[in-house]
Design a protein around this motif. Sequence first.
Motif, short mmCIF file in Angstrom:
data_model
loop_
_atom_site.label_atom_id
_atom_site.label_comp_id
_atom_site.label_asym_id
_atom_site.label_seq_id
_atom_site.Cartn_x
_atom_site.Cartn_y
_atom_site.Cartn_z
N LEU A 138 -33.20 -4.89 -25.51
CA LEU A 138 -33.61 -3.67 -26.20
C LEU A 138 -32.74 -2.49 -25.79
CD1 LEU A 138 -35.60 -2.20 -28.06
CD2 LEU A 138 -37.12 -1.93 -26.08
N HIS A 139 -31.75 -2.19 -26.62
CA HIS A 139 -30.88 -1.02 -26.41
C HIS A 139 -30.85 -0.21 -27.70
CE1 HIS A 139 -28.05 1.37 -24.29
NE2 HIS A 139 -26.96 0.95 -24.92
N THR A 140 -30.02 0.82 -27.75
CA THR A 140 -29.93 1.66 -28.94
C THR A 140 -29.12 1.02 -30.05
OG1 THR A 140 -28.04 2.80 -27.94
CG2 THR A 140 -30.22 3.79 -27.62
N VAL A 141 -28.40 -0.05 -29.72
CA VAL A 141 -27.67 -0.87 -30.69
C VAL A 141 -27.95 -2.33 -30.34
CG1 VAL A 141 -25.84 0.85 -31.05
CG2 VAL A 141 -25.58 -0.89 -29.26
N PRO A 142 -27.66 -3.28 -31.25
CA PRO A 142 -27.85 -4.69 -30.89
C PRO A 142 -27.14 -5.03 -29.59
CG PRO A 142 -27.43 -4.48 -33.23
CD PRO A 142 -27.21 -3.11 -32.65
N CYS A 143 -27.85 -5.70 -28.70
CA CYS A 143 -27.33 -5.95 -27.35
C CYS A 143 -27.83 -7.30 -26.85
CB CYS A 143 -27.79 -4.83 -26.41
SG CYS A 143 -27.06 -4.88 -24.76
N MET A 229 -29.22 2.11 -14.14
CA MET A 229 -28.57 3.33 -14.63
C MET A 229 -28.98 4.55 -13.79
SD MET A 229 -26.45 4.17 -17.13
CE MET A 229 -25.88 5.52 -18.15
N TYR A 230 -30.27 4.57 -13.43
CA TYR A 230 -30.79 5.71 -12.67
C TYR A 230 -31.52 5.21 -11.43
CZ TYR A 230 -30.17 7.81 -17.32
OH TYR A 230 -29.66 8.21 -18.52
N GLY A 231 -31.32 5.91 -10.32
CA GLY A 231 -32.05 5.58 -9.11
C GLY A 231 -33.33 6.38 -8.96
N GLU A 232 -33.33 7.57 -9.53
CA GLU A 232 -34.45 8.49 -9.37
C GLU A 232 -35.59 8.15 -10.33
OE1 GLU A 232 -31.32 9.09 -10.45
OE2 GLU A 232 -30.71 11.15 -9.95
N GLU A 233 -36.81 8.10 -9.80
CA GLU A 233 -37.96 7.79 -10.63
C GLU A 233 -38.19 8.85 -11.71
OE1 GLU A 233 -40.02 4.97 -10.55
OE2 GLU A 233 -38.38 4.26 -9.28
N GLU A 234 -37.83 10.09 -11.41
CA GLU A 234 -38.04 11.15 -12.38
C GLU A 234 -37.10 11.06 -13.59
OE1 GLU A 234 -35.74 13.01 -8.84
OE2 GLU A 234 -37.35 11.56 -9.18
N LYS A 235 -36.13 10.13 -13.53
CA LYS A 235 -35.23 9.92 -14.66
C LYS A 235 -35.81 8.93 -15.68
CE LYS A 235 -31.66 12.56 -13.76
NZ LYS A 235 -30.33 12.05 -13.43
N LEU A 236 -37.06 8.54 -15.51
CA LEU A 236 -37.66 7.58 -16.45
C LEU A 236 -37.59 8.05 -17.90
CD1 LEU A 236 -39.14 4.96 -17.03
CD2 LEU A 236 -41.30 6.11 -16.49
N PRO A 237 -37.88 9.33 -18.21
CA PRO A 237 -37.75 9.75 -19.62
C PRO A 237 -36.34 9.55 -20.18
CG PRO A 237 -39.02 11.36 -18.38
CD PRO A 237 -38.45 10.40 -17.37
N ASN A 238 -35.33 9.79 -19.36
CA ASN A 238 -33.94 9.54 -19.80
C ASN A 238 -33.73 8.06 -20.08
OD1 ASN A 238 -34.10 11.89 -17.87
ND2 ASN A 238 -32.02 12.24 -18.62
N ALA A 239 -34.23 7.21 -19.16
CA ALA A 239 -34.07 5.76 -19.33
C ALA A 239 -34.77 5.29 -20.60
CB ALA A 239 -34.63 5.04 -18.11
N GLU A 240 -35.95 5.82 -20.85
CA GLU A 240 -36.69 5.41 -22.05
C GLU A 240 -35.98 5.89 -23.32
OE1 GLU A 240 -41.26 5.15 -20.38
OE2 GLU A 240 -40.50 7.10 -21.09
N HIS A 242 -32.71 6.60 -23.78
CA HIS A 242 -31.40 5.98 -24.01
C HIS A 242 -31.42 4.46 -23.82
CE1 HIS A 242 -29.68 9.96 -24.34
NE2 HIS A 242 -30.21 10.29 -23.17
N LYS A 243 -32.59 3.91 -23.58
CA LYS A 243 -32.79 2.46 -23.45
C LYS A 243 -31.97 1.89 -22.28
CE LYS A 243 -35.55 2.12 -27.02
NZ LYS A 243 -35.75 3.56 -27.29
#
Length: 302
Positions: A138-143, A229-240, A242-243
């Motif tokens: 599940l990414h922003t393009v077929p992956c 991609m991210y180590g920080e837990e507060e980056k979860l919204p970014n991870a969600e 940008h997949k």
Amino acid sequence: MLEVCLLGCGGTKPLPDRWLTSLLAKFNGKMILIDCGEGTQITLQMLGWGMKSIEAICFTHYHADHVVGLPGLLLSIGNAGRTEPLLIIGPPGLKAVVQGLTVIAPKLPFPLHLIELSPHEPDTLKVADVVLHVLPVLHTVPCLSYGIEIKRGRKFDPEKARTLDIPVSLWKRLQNGEEISVEDRLLTPDMVLGPPRRGIKVCYCTDTRPIEELVGFIENADLFICEGMYGEEEKLPNAEEHKHMLFSEAASLASRGGVKELWLTHYSPSLADPENYLGAATTIFPNTKLGEDRMTTSLHFE
């Protein structure tokens, strides 16, 4: 023995001290490359394994940090003297991507064979002596995620063969999986082979959210190489948005999949010091390591 090298550990763009994420696997003298971002051939040359014997290049998806190193690598492979066909595998769109990228590498001394895989259904292919498993993620393009499996043959039991009065001249054929009719007897491999034996399994997953299907896909892998991609837990919204995944999410997959070892990779350029966040993964899956450029291991049959 399966040799594995994480050629780079960066995502988005190469940095002075961090090449883009790419995996190279070598078995029986043949190699498979997964992803080929900008500069891949440089870190590949620094590794020193050569490039002429790459049998297949597999793309997870077609964002620039995973594909734009292809034309330069193809030219270097040609300059190394390769004339045999080279297999390129990826999700839909592969033909257009390769045609576009090879405009600047129009005269290769070897043909390219392309295989486009479904973005919706798992698949399995055989490349040289390697079984290649594929899972859409599940990414922003077929992956796609890839699993490299080395099968191990069942052990031949000569005592069984002697007990059954099977001629020695037929042993090798049975060991190789052949059924043989001799007069009124059908000889099968099961008659002389022991139980199945565990092989070697490496899974590579980048640019995705953690999906349930990944748990079964990576099950009991000897090595799971997964994006963090991210180590920080507060980056979860970014991870969600940008997949992508957090360190902790990759570790949770590793724990649930029962893998032996986890390597984190595909760090955001903003993640200057991934070691500061390793604990977010090791508290969930202790045998987690931070990926580094040209990090290498050799995996053996048990």
